[in-house]
Design a protein around this motif. Structure first.
Motif, PDB file in Angstrom:
ATOM      1  N   UNK A  12     -30.231 -24.667 -10.744  1.00  0.00           N
ATOM      2  CA  UNK A  12     -31.084 -24.088 -11.787  1.00  0.00           C
ATOM      3  C   UNK A  12     -32.522 -24.587 -11.611  1.00  0.00           C
ATOM      4  N   UNK A  13     -32.638 -25.878 -11.260  1.00  0.00           N
ATOM      5  CA  UNK A  13     -33.982 -26.448 -11.093  1.00  0.00           C
ATOM      6  C   UNK A  13     -34.707 -25.824  -9.896  1.00  0.00           C
ATOM      7  N   UNK A  14     -33.991 -25.627  -8.790  1.00  0.00           N
ATOM      8  CA  UNK A  14     -34.661 -25.162  -7.569  1.00  0.00           C
ATOM      9  C   UNK A  14     -34.904 -23.663  -7.545  1.00  0.00           C
ATOM     10  N   UNK A  15     -34.245 -22.904  -8.392  1.00  0.00           N
ATOM     11  CA  UNK A  15     -34.409 -21.443  -8.380  1.00  0.00           C
ATOM     12  C   UNK A  15     -35.855 -21.085  -8.705  1.00  0.00           C
ATOM     13  N   UNK A  16     -36.533 -20.368  -7.807  1.00  0.00           N
ATOM     14  CA  UNK A  16     -37.955 -20.096  -8.043  1.00  0.00           C
ATOM     15  C   UNK A  16     -38.227 -19.012  -9.081  1.00  0.00           C
ATOM     16  N   UNK A  17     -37.216 -18.218  -9.419  1.00  0.00           N
ATOM     17  CA  UNK A  17     -37.492 -17.098 -10.329  1.00  0.00           C
ATOM     18  C   UNK A  17     -36.819 -17.261 -11.689  1.00  0.00           C
ATOM     19  N   UNK A  18     -36.024 -18.297 -11.848  1.00  0.00           N
ATOM     20  CA  UNK A  18     -35.304 -18.440 -13.108  1.00  0.00           C
ATOM     21  C   UNK A  18     -34.059 -17.560 -13.168  1.00  0.00           C
ATOM     22  N   UNK A  19     -33.633 -16.998 -12.032  1.00  0.00           N
ATOM     23  CA  UNK A  19     -32.408 -16.192 -12.025  1.00  0.00           C
ATOM     24  C   UNK A  19     -31.194 -17.067 -12.330  1.00  0.00           C
ATOM     25  N   UNK A  20     -31.164 -18.269 -11.737  1.00  0.00           N
ATOM     26  CA  UNK A  20     -30.098 -19.221 -12.067  1.00  0.00           C
ATOM     27  C   UNK A  20     -30.477 -19.878 -13.385  1.00  0.00           C
ATOM     28  N   UNK A  21     -29.579 -19.828 -14.342  1.00  0.00           N
ATOM     29  CA  UNK A  21     -29.932 -20.364 -15.664  1.00  0.00           C
ATOM     30  C   UNK A  21     -28.692 -20.886 -16.375  1.00  0.00           C
ATOM     31  N   UNK A  22     -28.930 -21.643 -17.440  1.00  0.00           N
ATOM     32  CA  UNK A  22     -27.829 -22.106 -18.282  1.00  0.00           C
ATOM     33  C   UNK A  22     -27.562 -21.049 -19.330  1.00  0.00           C
ATOM     34  N   UNK A  23     -26.299 -20.656 -19.445  1.00  0.00           N
ATOM     35  CA  UNK A  23     -25.942 -19.682 -20.470  1.00  0.00           C
ATOM     36  C   UNK A  23     -25.155 -20.404 -21.574  1.00  0.00           C
ATOM     37  N   UNK A  24     -24.393 -19.649 -22.359  1.00  0.00           N
ATOM     38  CA  UNK A  24     -23.637 -20.223 -23.483  1.00  0.00           C
ATOM     39  C   UNK A  24     -22.829 -21.439 -23.040  1.00  0.00           C
ATOM     40  N   UNK A  25     -22.914 -22.511 -23.789  1.00  0.00           N
ATOM     41  CA  UNK A  25     -22.090 -23.683 -23.544  1.00  0.00           C
ATOM     42  C   UNK A  25     -22.369 -24.355 -22.216  1.00  0.00           C
TER      43      UNK A  25
END
Lengths: 313, 177
Positions: B66-79
């Motif tokens: 999530x940290x390295x993703x340059x576009x914010x595509x990887x993200x934390x979702x529910x829970x």
């Protein structure tokens, strides 16, 4: 004995059996980006120091190669993307914790600036160049007034670009070989060295050649120092880092790394430069080609070896 | 809410049913998998010890992907479930390079794909497909913040480990040992 087998038969392409998510595109880009950073750094620096007429190769001639290197590098980067049509998503986000994000933004600044700088100095390569349209000529005269701030932006963004090519790799937690912040400085130094080499190649002024040969010697010294420090850091770290360093210290990549990167890419060109400074005449293309080759191999091997290093299994 | 999973390495027989269930439930392209089974053998013959683990994305609290993703595509979702937004992903492989568990892969369509803890099922109150299908019932799923969830209960009574804690990712898949 410890043996770990994936018994459900996982064979995800480019992940198994050995991670190989990045092929030739990334090291090619890292190299071209590093060279461009080196060229732009020296161009900006010697312009600020007011040496533009003394060191014409550094300030005017060599930086012409920077936009070409950057454009080819960007093409390589684009080829590496798998979801290509969405590349613009890079520019809808600013994420400071992701080096790839701020690197993309740095490229957005540095590429146009390198193109403008090349346009301003195009007569250096093509003395009879004519911009033809009045609007372009007016734009050029207008920009001429702002060369100094532009040079500052070039110096700073070149350093950021040079460091970024290394930090990009060191931000990836999973690859112990990359998890060292010295990689940023090492890649910056390697880029500066390659830039200085190209300036030497294009220079017709013996004084300028001498200066850049000396600078290059200094940078090669710094590079060797960084490489030794990198391995010291790994060897004083955990098993994961020690195993990663072992790839270059007795492991499968030992010979290629020490022969191509250190001996052919640094030590031999350094010896040639010393001989040159002492008055021996050796064609300048030899040390330049070796430095560029070493600089490329450094990125090639680090990118490749990083993907072989890991925490698990 | 913090979703987590526990896998009982003493009960898992390595049948790979979880892998097939996931591939079916999530339309995973042929030749790819989001979860997999590892057989780890330690010792010298005849003193050998085998551990079988059904592994997948660890949905880490401190996810490098999530940290390295340059576009914010990887993200934390529910829970805390880590997901990839397809139309934000540029397929640059930064997340693949940063995952110590090699839990991600590039989908043939170009974006990066991975385990979702079957969030679409969990939202409906069901278990993830791999957990639901396990013939030895060796997997437990639930909310760590809820002391009565199956995963909280089992972690209270059993010894467990996580994979590569030294990578600093704070993983949320626990292995009962």
């Amino acid at each position: 004995m410890k043996e770990e087998l994936i018994i459900s038969g996982r064979m995800n392409p480019k992940i198994d059996p050995v991670l190989h998510a990045w092929g030739w595109e990334i090291p090619v880009y890292l190299f071209l980006g590093g060279v461009a950073a080196g060229l732009l750094f020296f161009a900006g620096l010697y312009f600020i120091l007011g040496k533009e007429n003394q060191y014409t190769s550094a300030v005017k001639k060599a930086p012409m190669l920077a936009p070409i290197a950057l454009t080819l590098g960007l093409v390589a980067l684009f080829l590496d993307l798998h979801h290509k049509l969405y590349f613009w998503r890079l520019y809808t986000t600013i994420k400071l914790v992701s080096p790839m994000s701020w690197g993309a933004w740095t490229l957005m600044i540095v590429t146009p600036i390198s193109m403008i700088w090349a346009a301003l100095n195009i007569k250096e390569w093509f003395p009879n160049w004519d911009w033809k349209f009045k609007i372009i000529k007016d734009a050029i005269t207008f920009i001429e007034q702002y060369k100094k701030p532009m040079a500052w932006v070039m110096v700073i963004s070149a350093v950021v670009l040079g460091v970024y090519t290394g930090i990009l790799l060191s931000a990836f937690n999973a690859r112990p070989l990359w998890n060292t912040s010295i990689l940023g400085l090492l890649f910056l130094a390697s880029g500066l060295s390659a830039g200085a080499a190209l300036i030497m190649l294009l220079s017709k002024n013996p004084e300028e050649r001498k200066l850049f040969a000396k600078l290059d010697l200094l940078i090669i010294g710094v590079e060797l120092f960084f490489i030794i420090h990198m391995f010291m850091g790994f060897l004083a770290s955990t098993q994961a880092q020690q195993d990663a360093a072992a790839l270059f210290l007795g492991g499968e990549l030992t010979a290629v790394f020490w022969i191509f990167v250190v001996v052919l890419g640094m030590i031999i060109p350094a010896i040639i430069e010393v001989l040159e400074l002492k008055g021996k005449h050796i064609p300048v293309v030899i040390p330049v080609a070796l430095i560029l080759f070493g600089s490329f191999m450094l990125r090639w091997l680090i990118t490749h070896a990083g993907q072989l290093s890991r925490y698990l299994y | 809410m913090r979703y987590a999973m526990a896998v009982d390495t003493k009960k898992c027989v390595g049948c790979s049913d979880c892998v097939v269930a996931c591939q079916t439930e999530n339309d995973v392209p042929i030749g790819y998998c989001r979860d997999w089974v590892v057989e780890s053998t330690v010792g010298t013959y005849p003193q050998l010890e085998t551990e079988i683990r059904s592994e997948r994305c660890n949905h880490c609290d401190n996810s490098p992907c999530v940290r390295c993703c340059p576009t914010g595509a990887s993200h934390y979702s529910d829970g805390g479930i880590v997901l990839v937004t397809k139309n934000k992903c540029i397929g640059c492989s930064a997340c693949i390079q940063s995952c110590p568990y090699d839990a991600r892969f590039t989908h043939p369509d170009g974006y990066v794909d991975k385990c979702t803890f079957c969030l679409h099922r969990v939202k409906k109150g069901m278990e993830p497909a791999c957990v639901a299908v396990c013939p030895t019932k060796c997997m437990y799923f639930g909310d760590l913040d809820d002391p009565n969830s199956p995963v909280s209960k089992i972690l209270k009574t059993r010894k467990y480990k996580v994979l590569a804690p030294e990578a600093g990712t704070k993983p949320n898949v626990y292995f009962l040992i």
